[in-house]
Write a protein that holds these residues in place. Structure first.
Motif, mmCIF file in Angstrom:
data_model
loop_
_atom_site.group_PDB
_atom_site.id
_atom_site.type_symbol
_atom_site.label_atom_id
_atom_site.label_comp_id
_atom_site.label_asym_id
_atom_site.label_seq_id
_atom_site.Cartn_x
_atom_site.Cartn_y
_atom_site.Cartn_z
ATOM 1 N N ASP A 1 -41.571 41.597 -7.381
ATOM 2 C CA ASP A 1 -42.795 42.117 -7.213
ATOM 3 C C ASP A 1 -43.736 42.500 -8.478
ATOM 4 O O ASP A 1 -43.350 43.897 -8.822
ATOM 5 N N GLU B 1 -46.347 43.358 -9.232
ATOM 6 C CA GLU B 1 -47.360 44.495 -9.197
ATOM 7 C C GLU B 1 -46.617 45.977 -9.310
ATOM 8 O O GLU B 1 -47.139 46.851 -9.750
ATOM 9 N N TRP B 2 -45.456 45.826 -8.609
ATOM 10 C CA TRP B 2 -44.712 47.097 -8.419
ATOM 11 C C TRP B 2 -44.256 47.232 -9.965
ATOM 12 O O TRP B 2 -44.206 48.526 -10.500
ATOM 13 N N ARG C 1 -45.642 46.751 -12.803
ATOM 14 C CA ARG C 1 -46.813 47.237 -13.399
ATOM 15 C C ARG C 1 -47.196 48.577 -12.828
ATOM 16 O O ARG C 1 -47.318 49.509 -13.870
ATOM 17 N N VAL C 2 -46.972 48.882 -11.716
ATOM 18 C CA VAL C 2 -47.041 50.436 -11.203
ATOM 19 C C VAL C 2 -46.009 51.431 -11.712
ATOM 20 O O VAL C 2 -46.162 52.294 -11.980
ATOM 21 N N SER C 3 -44.847 50.800 -11.978
ATOM 22 C CA SER C 3 -43.904 51.657 -12.514
ATOM 23 C C SER C 3 -43.681 51.899 -13.990
ATOM 24 O O SER C 3 -43.023 52.304 -14.574
ATOM 25 N N GLY C 4 -44.883 51.319 -14.627
ATOM 26 C CA GLY C 4 -44.870 51.647 -15.860
ATOM 27 C C GLY C 4 -44.494 50.483 -16.805
ATOM 28 O O GLY C 4 -44.426 50.630 -18.236
ATOM 29 N N LYS D 1 -55.648 50.747 -6.090
ATOM 30 C CA LYS D 1 -55.321 50.042 -7.369
ATOM 31 C C LYS D 1 -55.932 50.719 -8.691
ATOM 32 O O LYS D 1 -55.240 50.697 -9.821
ATOM 33 N N LEU E 1 -54.083 53.896 -9.456
ATOM 34 C CA LEU E 1 -52.667 53.403 -9.848
ATOM 35 C C LEU E 1 -52.773 52.801 -11.158
ATOM 36 O O LEU E 1 -51.500 52.794 -12.074
ATOM 37 N N LEU F 1 -54.156 50.036 -12.171
ATOM 38 C CA LEU F 1 -53.742 48.565 -12.064
ATOM 39 C C LEU F 1 -55.165 47.917 -12.354
ATOM 40 O O LEU F 1 -55.411 46.687 -12.951
ATOM 41 N N HIS G 1 -47.683 57.509 -13.266
ATOM 42 C CA HIS G 1 -46.986 56.844 -12.491
ATOM 43 C C HIS G 1 -45.589 57.355 -11.948
ATOM 44 O O HIS G 1 -45.199 56.921 -10.824
ATOM 45 N N TYR H 1 -45.840 53.851 -4.381
ATOM 46 C CA TYR H 1 -47.124 53.098 -3.901
ATOM 47 C C TYR H 1 -46.484 51.903 -2.899
ATOM 48 O O TYR H 1 -45.253 51.562 -3.081
ATOM 49 N N PRO I 1 -47.594 48.589 -0.992
ATOM 50 C CA PRO I 1 -48.703 47.718 -1.110
ATOM 51 C C PRO I 1 -49.005 47.171 0.223
ATOM 52 O O PRO I 1 -48.257 47.270 1.217
#
Lengths: 268, 262
Positions: free
Chosen positions: A159, A161-162, A164-167, B50, B53, B55, B74, B79, B81
């Motif tokens: 994932d 996107e996950w 990226r969200v997690s840094g 997003k 977040l 993004l 973060h 999150y 999705p």
């Protein structure tokens, strides 16, 4: 001692093969899970451009191949990220161009001395003691880097996107992965050849994917099948006198077929 | 920034592919509140999440999440999705998906304990060793919430989390979310197109369609004629729950019709 192990070149080929198999198998797990097989083909083909340019300018061939293919891979990623061009299109354009640069560079050389056939398809005679040291160094660097990135790489595959969200800096992670692929391709060329190295960057991972329910199991099966394929391929290459790259890839493909049949039987 | 607000945006503008997705969005999210974001398809609800977040980078405007720029907070945000496009054949166990929630967190040495606790919270501890892809849609959604919880977030952002969850499953799912707020001091922001369900759950409601049309407690937000504008030409809202137990049909730009049989 079996007759096959009485030759220094064969022992070097086996040692280098096990190193190459380990690195290719580890990377193939990520390449299969993230569907990057086309990028693997591209990096390996661009190494040809680097080798030919190295020969043309009289510099170290491995260094030229590594720098050129890594640079080409990074430029391709950058083009894709900038948008406007999809990844398969940018890979298709840039890697074909770098292959063409290689052919043009060879054409400019009068009576070039590199053994083109063994560079394209691999040879068990080609691994020098220096190549073996180079491969051992690459194994240490490659496994250390891969181990440090592994958790982030799995998250990126599952994932993105996950991640990226997690840094996780996904762009840098992709760049580091491509540099590892370029390094692995360069140390694999002598045994597997430019045309066939990309197969070992996909087939072991695909074998693991067919059988495993967990990525750790996939990694173990990928490693096991790659080491079996390399050993079997080198022995076949020795006795049948065929290019080592072809023998290793055919062995690997046979293991994949068995895994696919067994995997589908298991699931039905 | 108001100490009670953990998210604040001011005149936020986001462009996606040359199109204005968010236009002058000013809003705040109160700490400890359950905030719902509603709006029609393409209203920019997911884009807003997003952007919070980190993004998506806004074209202009201000945005603070826990007093930081988006992306710098973060470790405080979980999150979930909207129907993520995950490969159902991906070789990964339920436990490993939950463990992924510890990615990017300071290693505490008991990451596995955090993941196990998160699975317990969502009622999926029994399936820890199960292949993730073999779960039902609702079970997968619970595991993805566990992944978000494993990081110990103070803010949970949920994008249409009940998609793929059957009706009985939705009731227990929403009860679970309420429990997070009451017993775990969490702040929740949930995007949904189901106004009926969301109004019965949330403390604050934000009606979004490129910009904020109404923002406040659900009864107050829905009583405003602005909800009709947010939904465009015609909005049929099935309102149930305790706050507004009736069916209302509104024409564009008009005030609310009182239904004949409330």
């Amino acid at each position: 001692m079996p007759e096959i192990l009485e030759h220094g070149f064969m022992i070097r080929a086996l040692a280098a093969g096990l190193i190459v198999g380990t690195l290719c198998a580890a990377l193939s797990v990520i390449i299969v899970l993230k569907r990057l097989s086309f990028a693997g083909v591209g990096v390996s083909h661009s190494a040809f451009g680097g080798l030919a340019l190295g020969a043309l300018f009289g510099v170290n061939l491995e260094a030229a191949a590594f720098i050129f293919s890594a640079a080409v891979a990074l430029v391709t990623s950058w083009m894709t990220r900038r948008g406007g061009v999809s990844e398969d299109v940018s890979v298709g354009i840039i890697f074909a161009t770098s292959m063409a640069i290689g052919v043009a560079a060879l054409g400019l050389m009068e009576g070039y001395s590199i053994d083109l056939f063994s560079y394209l398809f691999g040879s068990i005679l080609a691994v020098s003691p220096r190549d073996l040291w180079l491969a051992a160094g690459a194994l240490v660097i490659g496994l250390a880097a891969f181990g440090a990135m592994f958790t982030r790489l799995i998250a990126y595959c599952f994932d993105e996107e996950w991640a990226r969200v997690s840094g996780v800096n996904v762009d840098r992670l992709e760049d580091a992965l491509m540099i590892l692929v370029a390094m692995t391709v360069v140390i694999s060329i002598k045994l597997l050849g430019i045309v066939l190295v990309s197969a070992l960057l996909v087939i072991p991972g695909a074998t693991g994917y067919a059988l495993a329910r967990n990525y750790r199991g996939m990694m173990a099966i990928s490693m096991g099948s790659a080491l079996m394929a390399v050993t079997a391929g080198l022995v076949i290459s020795y006795y049948l006198d065929i290019a080592s790259g072809a023998a290793i890839v055919l062995s690997s493909a046979a293991l994949f077929m068995l895994a696919s049949l067994s995997g589908s039987a298991h699931r039905t | 920034m108001d100490a009670l607000n953990i998210v604040e945006t001011k005149n936020l503008v986001v462009r996606l592919g040359g199109r204005v997705a968010l236009d002058g969005v000013t809003l705040s999210i109160r700490a400890g509140a359950f905030t719902g974001i509603v709006g029609p398809n393409g209203a920019g609800k997911t884009t807003l999440l997003k952007t919070l977040l980190g993004l998506i980078t806004p074209a202009s405007g201000e945005i603070l999440v826990f007093g930081h720029k988006p992306g710098e907070a973060h470790h405080l945000i979980g999150y979930v999705p909207q129907t993520p496009r995950l490969d159902p054949k991906f070789p990964i166990s339920v436990f490993d998906v939950a463990l992924m929630g510890r990615l990017g967190k300071r290693a505490t040495g008991d990451d596995r304990a955090h993941a196990a606790r998160a699975l317990e919270q969502v009622g999926m501890a029994h399936a820890a060793a199960t292949h993730f892809g073999s779960l039902s849609g609702g079970e997968r959604q619970r595991v993805l919430i566990a992944r978000a919880l494993a990081g110990g977030p103070r803010l949970l952002l949920l994008d249409e989390p009940a998609t793929g969850v059957d009706a009985p499953g939705q009731d227990s799912f929403y009860a679970m979310l309420k429990d997070f707020i009451v017993n775990h001091s969490m702040t929740i922001v949930m995007v949904s197109h189901d106004i009926g369900v969301i109004t019965s759950l949330v403390d604050d409601l934000i009606c979004l369609n490129q910009t904020v049309f109404c923002h406040g407690p659900p009864a107050q937000a829905l009583a405003s004629a602005m909800i009709g504008q947010a939904y465009g030409t015609q909005a049929e809202l099935l309102l149930h729950g305790h706050a507004i137990p009736h069916r209302a049909v509104r024409e564009h730009g008009c005030g609310p019709h009182e239904p004949p049989h409330a």
